[in-house]
Design a protein around this motif. Structure first.
Motif, PDB file in Angstrom:
ATOM      1  N   VAL A 143      27.392   1.412 -77.795  1.00 56.02           N
ATOM      2  CA  VAL A 143      27.614   1.122 -76.396  1.00 56.02           C
ATOM      3  C   VAL A 143      26.541   0.783 -75.714  1.00 56.02           C
ATOM      4  CG1 VAL A 143      28.640   2.211 -74.594  1.00 56.02           C
ATOM      5  CG2 VAL A 143      29.512   2.443 -76.671  1.00 56.02           C
ATOM      6  N   ARG A 144      26.425  -0.465 -75.287  1.00 58.77           N
ATOM      7  CA  ARG A 144      25.243  -1.158 -74.710  1.00 58.77           C
ATOM      8  C   ARG A 144      25.215  -0.745 -73.130  1.00 58.77           C
ATOM      9  NH1 ARG A 144      23.328  -6.823 -76.835  1.00 58.77           N
ATOM     10  NH2 ARG A 144      23.732  -6.241 -79.048  1.00 58.77           N
ATOM     11  N   ALA A 145      26.299  -0.499 -72.437  1.00 56.86           N
ATOM     12  CA  ALA A 145      26.425  -0.148 -71.153  1.00 56.86           C
ATOM     13  C   ALA A 145      27.601   0.652 -70.947  1.00 56.86           C
ATOM     14  CB  ALA A 145      26.140  -1.380 -70.161  1.00 56.86           C
ATOM     15  N   ALA A 146      27.703   1.501 -69.800  1.00 55.92           N
ATOM     16  CA  ALA A 146      28.862   2.262 -69.529  1.00 55.92           C
ATOM     17  C   ALA A 146      28.952   2.493 -67.917  1.00 55.92           C
ATOM     18  CB  ALA A 146      28.922   3.802 -70.011  1.00 55.92           C
ATOM     19  N   CYS A 147      30.110   2.294 -67.460  1.00 50.65           N
ATOM     20  CA  CYS A 147      30.293   2.561 -65.850  1.00 50.65           C
ATOM     21  C   CYS A 147      31.331   3.426 -65.742  1.00 50.65           C
ATOM     22  CB  CYS A 147      30.632   1.308 -65.380  1.00 50.65           C
ATOM     23  SG  CYS A 147      31.259   1.560 -63.599  1.00 50.65           S
ATOM     24  N   CYS A 148      31.002   4.712 -65.149  1.00 56.23           N
ATOM     25  CA  CYS A 148      32.038   5.981 -64.906  1.00 56.23           C
ATOM     26  C   CYS A 148      32.261   6.079 -63.585  1.00 56.23           C
ATOM     27  CB  CYS A 148      31.162   7.212 -65.448  1.00 56.23           C
ATOM     28  SG  CYS A 148      30.432   7.006 -66.892  1.00 56.23           S
ATOM     29  N   ALA A 230      38.345  -2.656 -49.877  1.00 63.69           N
ATOM     30  CA  ALA A 230      36.951  -3.366 -49.704  1.00 63.69           C
ATOM     31  C   ALA A 230      36.014  -2.537 -50.636  1.00 63.69           C
ATOM     32  CB  ALA A 230      36.637  -3.196 -48.365  1.00 63.69           C
ATOM     33  N   VAL A 231      35.961  -1.139 -50.797  1.00 62.40           N
ATOM     34  CA  VAL A 231      35.174  -0.686 -51.843  1.00 62.40           C
ATOM     35  C   VAL A 231      35.513  -0.764 -53.173  1.00 62.40           C
ATOM     36  CG1 VAL A 231      34.167   1.507 -52.430  1.00 62.40           C
ATOM     37  CG2 VAL A 231      34.727   1.135 -50.164  1.00 62.40           C
ATOM     38  N   GLY A 232      36.816  -0.940 -53.496  1.00 59.23           N
ATOM     39  CA  GLY A 232      37.382  -1.249 -54.962  1.00 59.23           C
ATOM     40  C   GLY A 232      36.768  -2.520 -55.228  1.00 59.23           C
ATOM     41  N   GLN A 233      36.781  -3.760 -54.621  1.00 56.79           N
ATOM     42  CA  GLN A 233      36.160  -5.116 -55.051  1.00 56.79           C
ATOM     43  C   GLN A 233      34.918  -4.710 -55.172  1.00 56.79           C
ATOM     44  OE1 GLN A 233      37.205  -7.675 -51.780  1.00 56.79           O
ATOM     45  NE2 GLN A 233      39.205  -8.020 -52.475  1.00 56.79           N
ATOM     46  N   LEU A 234      33.873  -4.060 -54.545  1.00 61.14           N
ATOM     47  CA  LEU A 234      32.766  -3.796 -54.279  1.00 61.14           C
ATOM     48  C   LEU A 234      32.213  -2.967 -55.710  1.00 61.14           C
ATOM     49  CD1 LEU A 234      29.761  -3.902 -53.471  1.00 61.14           C
ATOM     50  CD2 LEU A 234      30.024  -2.098 -51.972  1.00 61.14           C
ATOM     51  N   GLY A 235      33.143  -1.860 -56.150  1.00 60.55           N
ATOM     52  CA  GLY A 235      32.984  -1.394 -57.207  1.00 60.55           C
ATOM     53  C   GLY A 235      33.114  -2.448 -58.520  1.00 60.55           C
ATOM     54  N   MET A 236      34.243  -3.028 -58.528  1.00 60.81           N
ATOM     55  CA  MET A 236      34.423  -3.814 -59.525  1.00 60.81           C
ATOM     56  C   MET A 236      33.255  -4.879 -59.925  1.00 60.81           C
ATOM     57  SD  MET A 236      36.399  -5.312 -61.996  1.00 60.81           S
ATOM     58  CE  MET A 236      37.995  -4.177 -61.689  1.00 60.81           C
ATOM     59  N   MET A 237      32.747  -5.593 -58.870  1.00 60.21           N
ATOM     60  CA  MET A 237      31.529  -6.382 -59.123  1.00 60.21           C
ATOM     61  C   MET A 237      30.376  -5.697 -59.429  1.00 60.21           C
ATOM     62  SD  MET A 237      33.316  -9.071 -58.772  1.00 60.21           S
ATOM     63  CE  MET A 237      31.950  -9.766 -59.272  1.00 60.21           C
ATOM     64  N   LEU A 238      30.254  -4.436 -58.949  1.00 65.18           N
ATOM     65  CA  LEU A 238      29.130  -3.455 -59.444  1.00 65.18           C
ATOM     66  C   LEU A 238      29.209  -3.478 -60.886  1.00 65.18           C
ATOM     67  CD1 LEU A 238      28.571  -0.922 -56.684  1.00 65.18           C
ATOM     68  CD2 LEU A 238      26.975  -2.697 -57.383  1.00 65.18           C
ATOM     69  N   ALA A 239      30.230  -3.165 -61.417  1.00 64.55           N
ATOM     70  CA  ALA A 239      30.567  -3.105 -62.979  1.00 64.55           C
ATOM     71  C   ALA A 239      30.293  -4.078 -63.587  1.00 64.55           C
ATOM     72  CB  ALA A 239      32.021  -2.290 -63.086  1.00 64.55           C
ATOM     73  N   VAL A 240      31.100  -5.262 -63.314  1.00 67.85           N
ATOM     74  CA  VAL A 240      31.029  -6.559 -63.724  1.00 67.85           C
ATOM     75  C   VAL A 240      29.467  -7.149 -63.927  1.00 67.85           C
ATOM     76  CG1 VAL A 240      31.449  -9.129 -63.428  1.00 67.85           C
ATOM     77  CG2 VAL A 240      33.301  -7.532 -63.214  1.00 67.85           C
ATOM     78  N   ASP A 241      28.656  -6.886 -62.746  1.00 67.73           N
ATOM     79  CA  ASP A 241      27.301  -7.170 -63.071  1.00 67.73           C
ATOM     80  C   ASP A 241      26.527  -6.349 -64.091  1.00 67.73           C
ATOM     81  OD1 ASP A 241      24.842  -8.435 -61.787  1.00 67.73           O
ATOM     82  OD2 ASP A 241      24.503  -6.226 -61.699  1.00 67.73           O
ATOM     83  N   LEU A 242      26.909  -4.994 -64.000  1.00 60.47           N
ATOM     84  CA  LEU A 242      26.337  -4.185 -65.238  1.00 60.47           C
ATOM     85  C   LEU A 242      26.726  -4.584 -66.564  1.00 60.47           C
ATOM     86  CD1 LEU A 242      24.964  -1.367 -66.168  1.00 60.47           C
ATOM     87  CD2 LEU A 242      27.592  -0.593 -66.129  1.00 60.47           C
ATOM     88  N   PHE A 243      27.787  -5.037 -66.733  1.00 61.69           N
ATOM     89  CA  PHE A 243      28.107  -5.501 -68.172  1.00 61.69           C
ATOM     90  C   PHE A 243      27.621  -6.979 -68.491  1.00 61.69           C
ATOM     91  CE2 PHE A 243      31.872  -2.421 -67.383  1.00 61.69           C
ATOM     92  CZ  PHE A 243      31.299  -1.278 -68.241  1.00 61.69           C
ATOM     93  N   ARG A 244      27.670  -7.883 -67.459  1.00 57.89           N
ATOM     94  CA  ARG A 244      27.038  -9.041 -67.734  1.00 57.89           C
ATOM     95  C   ARG A 244      25.580  -9.134 -68.213  1.00 57.89           C
ATOM     96  NH1 ARG A 244      30.198 -12.678 -62.912  1.00 57.89           N
ATOM     97  NH2 ARG A 244      31.912 -13.032 -64.166  1.00 57.89           N
ATOM     98  N   ARG A 245      24.993  -7.993 -67.615  1.00 58.59           N
ATOM     99  CA  ARG A 245      23.348  -8.095 -67.878  1.00 58.59           C
ATOM    100  C   ARG A 245      23.158  -7.474 -69.316  1.00 58.59           C
ATOM    101  NH1 ARG A 245      21.546  -4.447 -65.221  1.00 58.59           N
ATOM    102  NH2 ARG A 245      23.063  -3.721 -63.699  1.00 58.59           N
ATOM    103  N   ASN A 246      24.110  -6.609 -69.534  1.00 64.47           N
ATOM    104  CA  ASN A 246      23.756  -5.713 -70.992  1.00 64.47           C
ATOM    105  C   ASN A 246      24.780  -6.329 -71.942  1.00 64.47           C
ATOM    106  OD1 ASN A 246      22.003  -3.310 -70.305  1.00 64.47           O
ATOM    107  ND2 ASN A 246      23.314  -3.545 -68.625  1.00 64.47           N
ATOM    108  N   LEU A 247      25.663  -7.233 -71.889  1.00 65.16           N
ATOM    109  CA  LEU A 247      26.373  -7.431 -73.083  1.00 65.16           C
ATOM    110  C   LEU A 247      26.575  -8.937 -73.158  1.00 65.16           C
ATOM    111  CD1 LEU A 247      29.686  -5.265 -72.320  1.00 65.16           C
ATOM    112  CD2 LEU A 247      27.653  -4.514 -73.510  1.00 65.16           C
TER     113      LEU A 247
END
Length: 247
Positions: A143-148, A230-247
Motif C-alpha cells: 500500500v503506497r498511500a492511504a487516506c483516512c 464544499a468540504v466534501g469536494q475539498l476532501g475528495m481532491m486532497l485524496a485524489v492528489d495524494l493518490f496521483r502523487r504516489n500511485l
C-alpha cells in the motif's frame, strides 16, 4: 471518465467477501490504472459510499469496495442509516476479530494488482470504521498511500473483538504516505484523541499530512444533515492528489 461496475466474491479465511469493483473507461479502453481499496462505514456499500467510489474511479482509479461484515451478513447486505442497523453495525465492529479485518485487507490488496484494469499500484481510502481499516491496510508494504477520513477507534484502541487493537503501536509499519482528515466537531474523535494519533505518527516519523475542518462526523456522506458539500469536494481532491502523487 465514465465508470463501469463489476462484482467479484473474493475468498478469505472466513468465507467469500463480496467486493464491488468500479473501473474507469468503457470496454474499449485498454489503459490500466492504479488501484484503490475503498473501505465503507459500518453500513457497508450504501448509495453514498457507492457514489464516492464512482467519483474516485472517474478520476482514474480502479476502486474495490469489500463488504467488511461478510462474516456476519449474506453477500449484498446493505445496512440502513437508522438506529437499528447502526447498533448492528457497531456490534459487528466489536465482535469481528482483528485478524479477520487484517486477513481481508491482504486478500483485497493482493487481488487488485491482478485485475486486468489495474497497473499494479495500490492505495487505500476509508470512512469512519473504514478510515481505521485503511489505516491498518497501510501496514501492508504493497500500500503506497492511504487516506483516512474521520477514522474511529484508533485513539482508543478498541477496534475488533477484545477491544484491544494495536493500530497505534504499529504506526512504524507504515511505509507509504498517509493522509488523515478529521472534523473538529466529531464526537467520535475528540481533540485529545486527535492529539494522541498525531503524536504517535510524529514519534514514529511517519510520512503524513493532517487536515481538520469545522465539520461533524460523516461530513463526506451526501445524505443527512451532517453532509458538507464544499468540504466534501475539498476532501475528495486532497485524496485524489495524494493518490496521483504516489500511485
Amino acid at each position: 471518465m465514465i465508470v463501469r461496475e463489476d462484482v467479484i466474491d473474493l475468498e478469505t479465511p472466513t468465507g467469500p467477501m463480496r467486493t464491488t469493483f468500479y473501473m474507469p473507461g468503457d470496454e474499449s479502453d485498454r489503459r490500466t490504472f492504479p488501484g484503490l481499496v475503498l473501505y465503507s462505514e459500518i453500513f457497508q456499500l450504501t448509495p453514498p459510499i457507492a457514489r464516492l467510489a464512482v467519483q474516485f474511479a472517474s478520476h482514474g482509479f480502479v476502486v474495490a469496495v469489500p463488504e467488511i461484515y461478510h462474516e456476519h451478513e449474506p453477500p449484498g447486505t446493505v445496512l440502513q442509516y437508522d438506529d437499528v442497523d447502526k447498533e448492528k453495525g457497531n456490534r459487528y465492529k466489536q465482535i469481528t476479530k482483528l485478524s479477520t479485518f487484517d486477513n481481508d485487507a491482504k486478500v483485497v490488496v493482493d487481488a487488485l494488482p491482478k485485475h486486468p484494469k489495474c497497473n499494479g499500484h495500490v492505495g487505500a481510502v476509508g470512512f469512519c470504521i473504514g478510515g481505521h481499516l485503511a489505516f491498518r491496510a497501510a501496514f501492508l508494504p504493497e500500500v503506497r498511500a492511504a487516506c483516512c477520513f474521520y477514522p474511529t477507534d484508533i485513539h482508543t484502541g478498541t477496534l475488533g473483538e477484545g477491544h484491544n487493537d494495536d493500530s497505534l503501536a504499529r504506526v512504524g509499519d507504515i511505509r507509504g504516505e498517509l493522509m488523515m482528515i478529521f472534523g473538529r466537531q466529531d464526537p467520535h474523535v475528540p481533540l485529545q484523541g486527535r492529539r494522541t494519533i498525531h503524536e504517535a505518527l510524529d514519534n514514529a516519523a511517519v510520512n503524513f499530512t493532517w487536515h481538520e475542518f469545522n465539520c461533524a462526523h460523516a461530513f463526506m456522506r451526501d445524505e443527512g444533515a451532517r453532509y458538507d458539500p464544499a468540504v466534501g469536494q475539498l476532501g475528495m481532491m486532497l485524496a485524489v492528489d495524494l493518490f496521483r502523487r504516489n500511485l
